[in-house]
Design a protein around this motif. Structure first.
Motif, PDB file in Angstrom:
ATOM      1  N   PHE A 104       0.795  -1.225   0.000  1.00  0.00           N
ATOM      2  CA  PHE A 104       0.000   0.000   0.000  1.00  0.00           C
ATOM      3  C   PHE A 104       0.836   1.288   0.000  1.00  0.00           C
ATOM      4  O   PHE A 104       0.560   2.188  -0.797  1.00  0.00           O
ATOM      5  CB  PHE A 104      -0.987  -0.013   1.171  1.00  0.00           C
ATOM      6  N   PRO A 105       1.861   1.437   0.837  1.00  0.00           N
ATOM      7  CA  PRO A 105       2.644   2.683   0.790  1.00  0.00           C
ATOM      8  C   PRO A 105       3.260   2.945  -0.586  1.00  0.00           C
ATOM      9  O   PRO A 105       3.331   4.083  -1.044  1.00  0.00           O
ATOM     10  CB  PRO A 105       3.734   2.475   1.846  1.00  0.00           C
ATOM     11  N   ASP A 106       3.662   1.881  -1.278  1.00  0.00           N
ATOM     12  CA  ASP A 106       4.220   2.031  -2.628  1.00  0.00           C
ATOM     13  C   ASP A 106       3.143   2.459  -3.622  1.00  0.00           C
ATOM     14  O   ASP A 106       3.420   3.201  -4.563  1.00  0.00           O
ATOM     15  CB  ASP A 106       4.872   0.731  -3.085  1.00  0.00           C
ATOM     16  N   GLN A 107       1.920   1.986  -3.424  1.00  0.00           N
ATOM     17  CA  GLN A 107       0.817   2.398  -4.298  1.00  0.00           C
ATOM     18  C   GLN A 107       0.570   3.895  -4.167  1.00  0.00           C
ATOM     19  O   GLN A 107       0.346   4.595  -5.159  1.00  0.00           O
ATOM     20  CB  GLN A 107      -0.469   1.630  -3.958  1.00  0.00           C
ATOM     21  N   LEU A 108       0.589   4.406  -2.938  1.00  0.00           N
ATOM     22  CA  LEU A 108       0.382   5.840  -2.734  1.00  0.00           C
ATOM     23  C   LEU A 108       1.486   6.658  -3.393  1.00  0.00           C
ATOM     24  O   LEU A 108       1.223   7.699  -3.998  1.00  0.00           O
ATOM     25  CB  LEU A 108       0.295   6.165  -1.244  1.00  0.00           C
ATOM     26  N   ILE A 109       2.718   6.194  -3.293  1.00  0.00           N
ATOM     27  CA  ILE A 109       3.830   6.891  -3.944  1.00  0.00           C
ATOM     28  C   ILE A 109       3.628   6.894  -5.458  1.00  0.00           C
ATOM     29  O   ILE A 109       3.860   7.903  -6.129  1.00  0.00           O
ATOM     30  CB  ILE A 109       5.173   6.248  -3.560  1.00  0.00           C
ATOM     31  N   LYS A 110       3.156   5.787  -6.005  1.00  0.00           N
ATOM     32  CA  LYS A 110       2.923   5.672  -7.453  1.00  0.00           C
ATOM     33  C   LYS A 110       1.894   6.695  -7.944  1.00  0.00           C
ATOM     34  O   LYS A 110       1.986   7.180  -9.073  1.00  0.00           O
ATOM     35  CB  LYS A 110       2.462   4.250  -7.780  1.00  0.00           C
ATOM     36  N   LEU A 111       0.923   7.050  -7.092  1.00  0.00           N
ATOM     37  CA  LEU A 111      -0.082   8.036  -7.495  1.00  0.00           C
ATOM     38  C   LEU A 111       0.553   9.371  -7.874  1.00  0.00           C
ATOM     39  O   LEU A 111       0.019  10.093  -8.721  1.00  0.00           O
ATOM     40  CB  LEU A 111      -1.103   8.257  -6.371  1.00  0.00           C
ATOM     41  N   SER A 112       1.679   9.707  -7.276  1.00  0.00           N
ATOM     42  CA  SER A 112       2.325  10.984  -7.597  1.00  0.00           C
ATOM     43  C   SER A 112       2.814  11.042  -9.041  1.00  0.00           C
ATOM     44  O   SER A 112       3.018  12.132  -9.582  1.00  0.00           O
ATOM     45  CB  SER A 112       3.470  11.270  -6.623  1.00  0.00           C
ATOM     46  N   ASP A 113       2.972   9.893  -9.693  1.00  0.00           N
ATOM     47  CA  ASP A 113       3.356   9.877 -11.108  1.00  0.00           C
ATOM     48  C   ASP A 113       2.255  10.432 -12.006  1.00  0.00           C
ATOM     49  O   ASP A 113       2.490  10.729 -13.175  1.00  0.00           O
ATOM     50  CB  ASP A 113       3.676   8.451 -11.568  1.00  0.00           C
ATOM     51  N   TYR A 114       1.053  10.550 -11.479  1.00  0.00           N
ATOM     52  CA  TYR A 114      -0.098  10.968 -12.280  1.00  0.00           C
ATOM     53  C   TYR A 114      -0.656  12.309 -11.810  1.00  0.00           C
ATOM     54  O   TYR A 114      -1.846  12.586 -11.952  1.00  0.00           O
ATOM     55  CB  TYR A 114      -1.177   9.876 -12.232  1.00  0.00           C
ATOM     56  N   SER A 115       0.207  13.165 -11.296  1.00  0.00           N
ATOM     57  CA  SER A 115      -0.245  14.444 -10.745  1.00  0.00           C
ATOM     58  C   SER A 115      -0.810  15.389 -11.807  1.00  0.00           C
ATOM     59  O   SER A 115      -1.543  16.311 -11.481  1.00  0.00           O
ATOM     60  CB  SER A 115       0.886  15.131  -9.989  1.00  0.00           C
ATOM     61  N   ASP A 116      -0.505  15.155 -13.079  1.00  0.00           N
ATOM     62  CA  ASP A 116      -1.011  16.026 -14.132  1.00  0.00           C
ATOM     63  C   ASP A 116      -2.332  15.548 -14.727  1.00  0.00           C
ATOM     64  O   ASP A 116      -2.901  16.212 -15.592  1.00  0.00           O
ATOM     65  CB  ASP A 116       0.022  16.172 -15.245  1.00  0.00           C
ATOM     66  N   VAL A 117      -2.853  14.420 -14.277  1.00  0.00           N
ATOM     67  CA  VAL A 117      -4.123  13.904 -14.780  1.00  0.00           C
ATOM     68  C   VAL A 117      -5.264  14.702 -14.161  1.00  0.00           C
ATOM     69  O   VAL A 117      -5.246  15.009 -12.973  1.00  0.00           O
ATOM     70  CB  VAL A 117      -4.269  12.395 -14.462  1.00  0.00           C
ATOM     71  N   THR A 118      -6.259  15.039 -14.966  1.00  0.00           N
ATOM     72  CA  THR A 118      -7.374  15.856 -14.514  1.00  0.00           C
ATOM     73  C   THR A 118      -8.661  15.421 -15.195  1.00  0.00           C
ATOM     74  O   THR A 118      -8.618  14.932 -16.323  1.00  0.00           O
ATOM     75  CB  THR A 118      -7.114  17.351 -14.805  1.00  0.00           C
ATOM     76  N   PRO A 119      -9.813  15.591 -14.542  1.00  0.00           N
ATOM     77  CA  PRO A 119     -11.081  15.273 -15.214  1.00  0.00           C
ATOM     78  C   PRO A 119     -11.499  16.362 -16.195  1.00  0.00           C
ATOM     79  O   PRO A 119     -12.463  16.213 -16.921  1.00  0.00           O
ATOM     80  CB  PRO A 119     -12.071  15.166 -14.053  1.00  0.00           C
TER      81      PRO A 119
END
Length: 89
Positions: free
Chosen positions: A17-32
């Motif tokens: 789980f902690p690694d999954q949260l870190i991975k989310l930062s790779d998608y900081s430019d994604v927007t709806p």
């Protein structure tokens, strides 16, 4: 056994789980929202697709890709439904 505070309300089996949260930062430019065109200043181009801001979401069915996609959808579900309903109105 590990107990985590889960701010995204998503869980997959691998990686941890902690690694999954870190991975989310790779998608900081994604927007709806459709992004603002900034590649070439002073050139006015129409964006050709709804949901273009989600273009960089991962497309795989592996657990890491599923984690990112579900976290995005859960955090923007009401906004996405509103946009879709407005688009077809």
């Amino acid at each position: 056994m590990h107990v985590y505070d889960n701010p995204v309300h998503v869980l997959t089996n691998n990686p941890e789980f902690p690694d999954q949260l870190i991975k989310l930062s790779d998608y900081s430019d994604v927007t709806p929202h459709n992004p603002k065109y900034t590649l070439i200043p002073n050139v006015d181009l129409n964006l050709y697709s709804r949901g273009f801001g989600t273009h960089h979401l991962p497309g795989g069915m592996d657990s890491s890709s599923r984690f990112v996609k579900v976290a995005f959808v859960l955090s923007h579900a009401l906004l996405i439904i509103s946009i879709v309903c407005y688009s077809f109105a």
